[in-house]
Design a protein around this motif. Structure first.
Motif, PDB file in Angstrom:
ATOM      1  N   LEU B  36      33.014  49.536  50.644  1.00  0.00           N
ATOM      2  CA  LEU B  36      34.521  50.348  50.425  1.00  0.00           C
ATOM      3  C   LEU B  36      33.952  51.525  50.107  1.00  0.00           C
ATOM      4  O   LEU B  36      35.076  52.309  49.532  1.00  0.00           O
ATOM      5  CB  LEU B  36      35.056  49.420  49.122  1.00  0.00           C
ATOM      6  CG  LEU B  36      35.203  47.936  49.171  1.00  0.00           C
ATOM      7  CD1 LEU B  36      36.095  47.490  47.976  1.00  0.00           C
ATOM      8  CD2 LEU B  36      36.182  47.765  50.305  1.00  0.00           C
ATOM      9  N   ALA B  37      32.963  51.918  50.645  1.00  0.00           N
ATOM     10  CA  ALA B  37      32.797  53.580  50.417  1.00  0.00           C
ATOM     11  C   ALA B  37      34.062  54.292  50.743  1.00  0.00           C
ATOM     12  O   ALA B  37      34.127  55.466  49.937  1.00  0.00           O
ATOM     13  CB  ALA B  37      31.545  53.897  51.275  1.00  0.00           C
ATOM     14  N   ASP B  38      34.800  54.131  51.714  1.00  0.00           N
ATOM     15  CA  ASP B  38      36.064  54.801  52.049  1.00  0.00           C
ATOM     16  C   ASP B  38      37.079  54.806  50.986  1.00  0.00           C
ATOM     17  O   ASP B  38      37.838  55.846  50.920  1.00  0.00           O
ATOM     18  CB  ASP B  38      36.628  54.560  53.623  1.00  0.00           C
ATOM     19  CG  ASP B  38      35.721  54.961  54.387  1.00  0.00           C
ATOM     20  OD1 ASP B  38      34.437  55.683  54.195  1.00  0.00           O
ATOM     21  OD2 ASP B  38      35.980  54.465  55.858  1.00  0.00           O
ATOM     22  N   ASP B  39      37.089  53.955  49.952  1.00  0.00           N
ATOM     23  CA  ASP B  39      38.190  53.827  49.131  1.00  0.00           C
ATOM     24  C   ASP B  39      37.730  53.173  48.092  1.00  0.00           C
ATOM     25  O   ASP B  39      38.038  51.812  47.662  1.00  0.00           O
ATOM     26  CB  ASP B  39      39.372  53.075  49.901  1.00  0.00           C
ATOM     27  CG  ASP B  39      40.862  52.698  48.924  1.00  0.00           C
ATOM     28  OD1 ASP B  39      40.578  53.667  48.122  1.00  0.00           O
ATOM     29  OD2 ASP B  39      41.423  52.099  49.151  1.00  0.00           O
ATOM     30  N   MET B  40      36.799  53.644  47.234  1.00  0.00           N
ATOM     31  CA  MET B  40      36.178  52.792  46.095  1.00  0.00           C
ATOM     32  C   MET B  40      37.325  52.341  45.004  1.00  0.00           C
ATOM     33  O   MET B  40      38.216  53.099  44.686  1.00  0.00           O
ATOM     34  CB  MET B  40      35.080  53.772  45.160  1.00  0.00           C
ATOM     35  CG  MET B  40      33.613  53.689  45.979  1.00  0.00           C
ATOM     36  SD  MET B  40      32.915  52.240  46.086  1.00  0.00           S
ATOM     37  CE  MET B  40      31.380  52.548  46.561  1.00  0.00           C
ATOM     38  N   PRO B  41      36.846  51.005  44.656  1.00  0.00           N
ATOM     39  CA  PRO B  41      37.656  50.435  43.617  1.00  0.00           C
ATOM     40  C   PRO B  41      37.167  51.118  42.267  1.00  0.00           C
ATOM     41  O   PRO B  41      36.123  51.603  42.054  1.00  0.00           O
ATOM     42  CB  PRO B  41      37.582  49.097  43.666  1.00  0.00           C
ATOM     43  CG  PRO B  41      36.267  48.960  44.048  1.00  0.00           C
ATOM     44  CD  PRO B  41      35.868  50.190  45.169  1.00  0.00           C
ATOM     45  N   LYS B  42      38.365  51.043  41.515  1.00  0.00           N
ATOM     46  CA  LYS B  42      37.928  51.514  40.030  1.00  0.00           C
ATOM     47  C   LYS B  42      37.746  50.287  39.003  1.00  0.00           C
ATOM     48  O   LYS B  42      38.381  49.375  39.326  1.00  0.00           O
ATOM     49  CB  LYS B  42      38.989  52.503  39.595  1.00  0.00           C
ATOM     50  CG  LYS B  42      38.935  53.851  40.339  1.00  0.00           C
ATOM     51  CD  LYS B  42      40.195  54.636  39.620  1.00  0.00           C
ATOM     52  CE  LYS B  42      40.991  55.494  40.646  1.00  0.00           C
ATOM     53  NZ  LYS B  42      41.157  55.077  42.089  1.00  0.00           N
ATOM     54  N   PRO B  43      37.121  50.469  37.812  1.00  0.00           N
ATOM     55  CA  PRO B  43      37.143  49.357  36.862  1.00  0.00           C
ATOM     56  C   PRO B  43      38.659  48.756  36.610  1.00  0.00           C
ATOM     57  O   PRO B  43      39.511  49.961  36.582  1.00  0.00           O
ATOM     58  CB  PRO B  43      36.580  49.932  35.574  1.00  0.00           C
ATOM     59  CG  PRO B  43      35.687  51.117  36.365  1.00  0.00           C
ATOM     60  CD  PRO B  43      36.495  51.586  37.495  1.00  0.00           C
ATOM     61  N   GLY B  44      38.775  47.742  36.616  1.00  0.00           N
ATOM     62  CA  GLY B  44      40.142  46.925  36.535  1.00  0.00           C
ATOM     63  C   GLY B  44      40.654  46.611  37.751  1.00  0.00           C
ATOM     64  O   GLY B  44      41.568  45.961  37.674  1.00  0.00           O
ATOM     65  N   GLU B  45      40.281  46.974  38.818  1.00  0.00           N
ATOM     66  CA  GLU B  45      40.717  46.806  40.145  1.00  0.00           C
ATOM     67  C   GLU B  45      40.071  45.490  40.487  1.00  0.00           C
ATOM     68  O   GLU B  45      39.308  45.223  40.243  1.00  0.00           O
ATOM     69  CB  GLU B  45      40.782  48.166  41.121  1.00  0.00           C
ATOM     70  CG  GLU B  45      41.579  49.191  40.905  1.00  0.00           C
ATOM     71  CD  GLU B  45      41.898  50.069  41.888  1.00  0.00           C
ATOM     72  OE1 GLU B  45      42.798  50.521  42.098  1.00  0.00           O
ATOM     73  OE2 GLU B  45      40.749  50.629  42.326  1.00  0.00           O
ATOM     74  N   TRP B  46      40.965  44.972  41.451  1.00  0.00           N
ATOM     75  CA  TRP B  46      40.210  43.748  42.119  1.00  0.00           C
ATOM     76  C   TRP B  46      39.897  43.762  43.628  1.00  0.00           C
ATOM     77  O   TRP B  46      40.307  44.655  44.341  1.00  0.00           O
ATOM     78  CB  TRP B  46      41.488  42.671  42.164  1.00  0.00           C
ATOM     79  CG  TRP B  46      41.829  42.063  40.534  1.00  0.00           C
ATOM     80  CD1 TRP B  46      42.624  42.961  39.789  1.00  0.00           C
ATOM     81  CD2 TRP B  46      41.321  41.033  40.076  1.00  0.00           C
ATOM     82  NE1 TRP B  46      42.783  42.192  38.701  1.00  0.00           N
ATOM     83  CE2 TRP B  46      41.960  41.042  38.794  1.00  0.00           C
ATOM     84  CE3 TRP B  46      40.586  39.784  40.415  1.00  0.00           C
ATOM     85  CZ2 TRP B  46      41.799  40.059  37.851  1.00  0.00           C
ATOM     86  CZ3 TRP B  46      40.303  38.909  39.515  1.00  0.00           C
ATOM     87  CH2 TRP B  46      41.044  38.964  38.447  1.00  0.00           C
ATOM     88  N   VAL B  47      38.890  43.007  43.743  1.00  0.00           N
ATOM     89  CA  VAL B  47      38.133  42.969  45.278  1.00  0.00           C
ATOM     90  C   VAL B  47      38.227  41.884  45.723  1.00  0.00           C
ATOM     91  O   VAL B  47      37.959  40.658  44.866  1.00  0.00           O
ATOM     92  CB  VAL B  47      36.986  43.790  45.049  1.00  0.00           C
ATOM     93  CG1 VAL B  47      36.960  45.320  44.940  1.00  0.00           C
ATOM     94  CG2 VAL B  47      35.804  43.195  44.406  1.00  0.00           C
ATOM     95  N   LEU B  48      38.057  41.383  46.876  1.00  0.00           N
ATOM     96  CA  LEU B  48      37.778  40.267  47.612  1.00  0.00           C
ATOM     97  C   LEU B  48      36.158  40.204  47.777  1.00  0.00           C
ATOM     98  O   LEU B  48      35.764  40.867  48.709  1.00  0.00           O
ATOM     99  CB  LEU B  48      38.636  39.897  48.660  1.00  0.00           C
ATOM    100  CG  LEU B  48      39.391  38.451  49.162  1.00  0.00           C
ATOM    101  CD1 LEU B  48      39.701  37.809  47.696  1.00  0.00           C
ATOM    102  CD2 LEU B  48      40.148  38.465  50.104  1.00  0.00           C
ATOM    103  N   ILE B  49      35.342  39.229  47.381  1.00  0.00           N
ATOM    104  CA  ILE B  49      33.993  39.491  47.614  1.00  0.00           C
ATOM    105  C   ILE B  49      33.668  38.377  48.557  1.00  0.00           C
ATOM    106  O   ILE B  49      33.894  37.088  48.338  1.00  0.00           O
ATOM    107  CB  ILE B  49      33.204  38.890  46.199  1.00  0.00           C
ATOM    108  CG1 ILE B  49      33.895  40.067  45.175  1.00  0.00           C
ATOM    109  CG2 ILE B  49      31.878  39.220  46.423  1.00  0.00           C
ATOM    110  CD1 ILE B  49      33.581  39.550  43.732  1.00  0.00           C
ATOM    111  N   HIS B  50      32.807  38.566  49.435  1.00  0.00           N
ATOM    112  CA  HIS B  50      31.967  37.642  50.585  1.00  0.00           C
ATOM    113  C   HIS B  50      30.530  37.907  50.138  1.00  0.00           C
ATOM    114  O   HIS B  50      30.019  38.912  50.512  1.00  0.00           O
ATOM    115  CB  HIS B  50      32.444  38.021  51.978  1.00  0.00           C
ATOM    116  CG  HIS B  50      33.976  37.454  52.002  1.00  0.00           C
ATOM    117  ND1 HIS B  50      34.259  36.023  52.952  1.00  0.00           N
ATOM    118  CD2 HIS B  50      35.075  38.268  52.203  1.00  0.00           C
ATOM    119  CE1 HIS B  50      35.599  36.024  52.791  1.00  0.00           C
ATOM    120  NE2 HIS B  50      35.973  37.280  52.529  1.00  0.00           N
ATOM    121  N   VAL B  51      30.012  36.733  49.896  1.00  0.00           N
ATOM    122  CA  VAL B  51      28.240  36.580  49.798  1.00  0.00           C
ATOM    123  C   VAL B  51      28.043  38.017  49.332  1.00  0.00           C
ATOM    124  O   VAL B  51      26.991  38.695  49.835  1.00  0.00           O
ATOM    125  CB  VAL B  51      27.675  36.540  51.130  1.00  0.00           C
ATOM    126  CG1 VAL B  51      28.296  35.002  51.682  1.00  0.00           C
ATOM    127  CG2 VAL B  51      28.009  37.377  52.361  1.00  0.00           C
TER     128      VAL B  51
END
Ligand code: SF4
Lengths: 375, 90
Positions: B36-51
């Motif tokens: 996600l280097a192009d659009d780093m999430p911030k603490p409190g944000e959600w991401v979808l994790i694969h392996v």
């Protein structure tokens, strides 16, 4: 769960179903393929086929990564794992996939050092802790997992780890779809495009399906309403004799995919001239291998891999199921000799496999729909 | 393995900008956010994790939907969570 209700509202589902019925041309049969095993799961779990008119058949596609691994590759992996001083690491899903001498679990029970990992990055830790061993990661999956393998190889290279490699079995979804489109067995009207793979590759790679084959594609989310909505969009295109790619899952899937992920794959891996898929046979340019620049991390370069071809067990009809020619329950061993506990074929191993999904939920479907509509 | 698991970013690891601690159904583990280097999430944000890798940013509603999809899958999700709990990415 307020949020989830939004995606599950049964009134909305029935309203969509009614609109879908309205789009069916009298006397025409429609076959729509959901490419991704995650969608197959939702369809069976929520009995979505029962919301659809009988004119529409959902055909389950090949998008379950463990389902398409041919037996020969499992045997090759086993041969690698049983070399002296080798530790093989693997995702849990892969552990039960049968090879001709049983599965990874069976080999592990016989004393082969095969360890289950959550992430390829966990294999790096095992490599650091075992400098006197060679750690080989069994890399499998579509474009959803390939970036993770690529990033892991890059990390190993950056660290200068020299006892880590991958046995690369990554496959790419587009050539498989093309093989199905070119197969004479099956006439499809449209595709429910895979969700997670598309977060990486984006929607553009599907454009040839709409342009060259004239079939609509709708990339879909995993909730029941996502899938019904996508079927509605496909039927709308068909009724207007259109064929374009649409993105129903734009809340997660960017049209251009994940550029960083694609770059990582491109940097470390290249297309193989051909690769064998279980049930689909050899498909050209359908899988990835480690790039020559990273040959140090390629188990196929470091070790002798037997490269055997093994025919699937006679009783197994996974090939027909993967191509959507047979429904899971039409396989002769379905639910008798072949169950999730004792899988003969790969489609029974992963919960995303059509046979396992149907085994777990399919038989309940009608009952549940009856309850839902009478309550 | 094909399951995308929603996780909430808790914090980034000092000195390792690619690694973040996430909360997945109460399990806190480290994952890689380099994709996600192009659009780093911030603490409190959600991401979808694969392996072990965050593959896309999602909003809270999508996270809830993804979670309930996974809970519906049953054993496979339990296995995936158990694997995640054993994971030690560093
Ligand atoms: S029932 Fe078993 S052998 Fe038959 S198609 Fe399904 S997984 Fe393959």
């Amino acid at each position: 769960m307020r949020f989830v209700d939004e995606f599950r509202d049964s009134d909305k589902a029935h309203a969509l179903a009614a609109k879908i019925v309205g789009l069916c041309e009298p006397g025409r049969q429609y076959k729509l393929m959901e490419v991704c095993g995650g969608h197959t799961h939702t369809i069976y779990k929520h009995g979505l086929e029962d919301y659809l008119p009988e004119q529409i058949t959902l055909v389950h596609g090949p998008g379950c990564p463990v389902c398409v691994i041919p037996m020969g590759r499992v045997d090759d992996a086993m041969a690698l794992a049983s070399q002296p001083d080798v530790i093989m690491t693997s995702f849990g899903d892969m552990m039960r996939v049968p090879g001709s001498n049983g599965s990874f679990f069976d080999a592990k029970a016989r004393g082969t050092d095969i360890r289950m990992v959550y992430s390829p990055l966990d294999s790096l830790k095992i490599a650091r802790q075992n400098p006197d061993k060679q750690v080989i990661f069994m890399a499998i999956g579509f474009e959803t997992t390939a970036p993770s393998t690529a990033m892991t190889v890059l990390r190993a290279a950056a660290e200068g780890l020299d006892n880590f490699s991958i046995f690369c079995n990554h496959v790419t979804i587009i050539p498989a779809i093309k093989a199905i489109l070119d197969s004479p067995d099956l006439r499809l009207d449209g595709f429910i495009g895979p969700g997670h793979v598309s977060t990486v590759i984006g929607c553009r790679p599907y454009e040839f399906i709409a342009r060259d084959y004239g079939k609509p594609v709708v990339v879909a989310g995993f909730e029941p309403l996502d899938i019904l909505q996508s079927i509605y969009l496909l039927m709308l295109q068909l009724s207007r004799q259109e064929s374009v790619v649409q993105n129903q899952y734009s809340r997660v899937v960017p049209w251009d995919g994940n550029v960083v992920a694609l770059r990582a794959i491109g940097q470390t891996m290249q297309l193989r001239p051909y690769f064998e898929w279980r049930g689909l046979g050899f498909i050209s340019h359908s899988a990835l291998k480690v790039r020559d620049e990273y040959a140090k991390y390629d188990a196929e370069h470091l070790f002798d891999v037997p490269g055997v071809r093994v025919a699937d067990p006679k009783a197994c009809q996974c090939g027909e199921v993967l191509k959507g020619v047979l429904k899971p329950w039409e396989c002769k061993v379905f639910g008798t000799a072949c169950t999730p506990e004792t899988p003969i074929g790969t489609c029974m191993v992963s919960p995303e496999g059509a046979c396992a999904a149907y085994y777990n939920y399919g038989r309940l479907t009608r009952q549940r729909v009856k309850e839902a509509t009478t309550s | 393995m094909c399951l995308g698991i929603p996780g909430e970013i808790v914090e980034f690891l000092p000195d390792q900008p690619d690694l973040a601690k996430v909360n997945v159904s109460g399990v806190k583990r480290v994952i890689n956010v380099g994709l996600l280097a192009d659009d780093m999430p911030k603490p409190g944000e959600w991401v979808l994790i694969h392996v072990g890798f965050a593959l896309s940013k999602i909003d809270e509603a999508e996270a809830a939907a993804a979670l309930s999809f996974l809970e519906g899958i049953g054993q496979a999700y339990a296995d995936e969570l158990a694997a995640l709990a054993d994971s030690r990415i560093e």
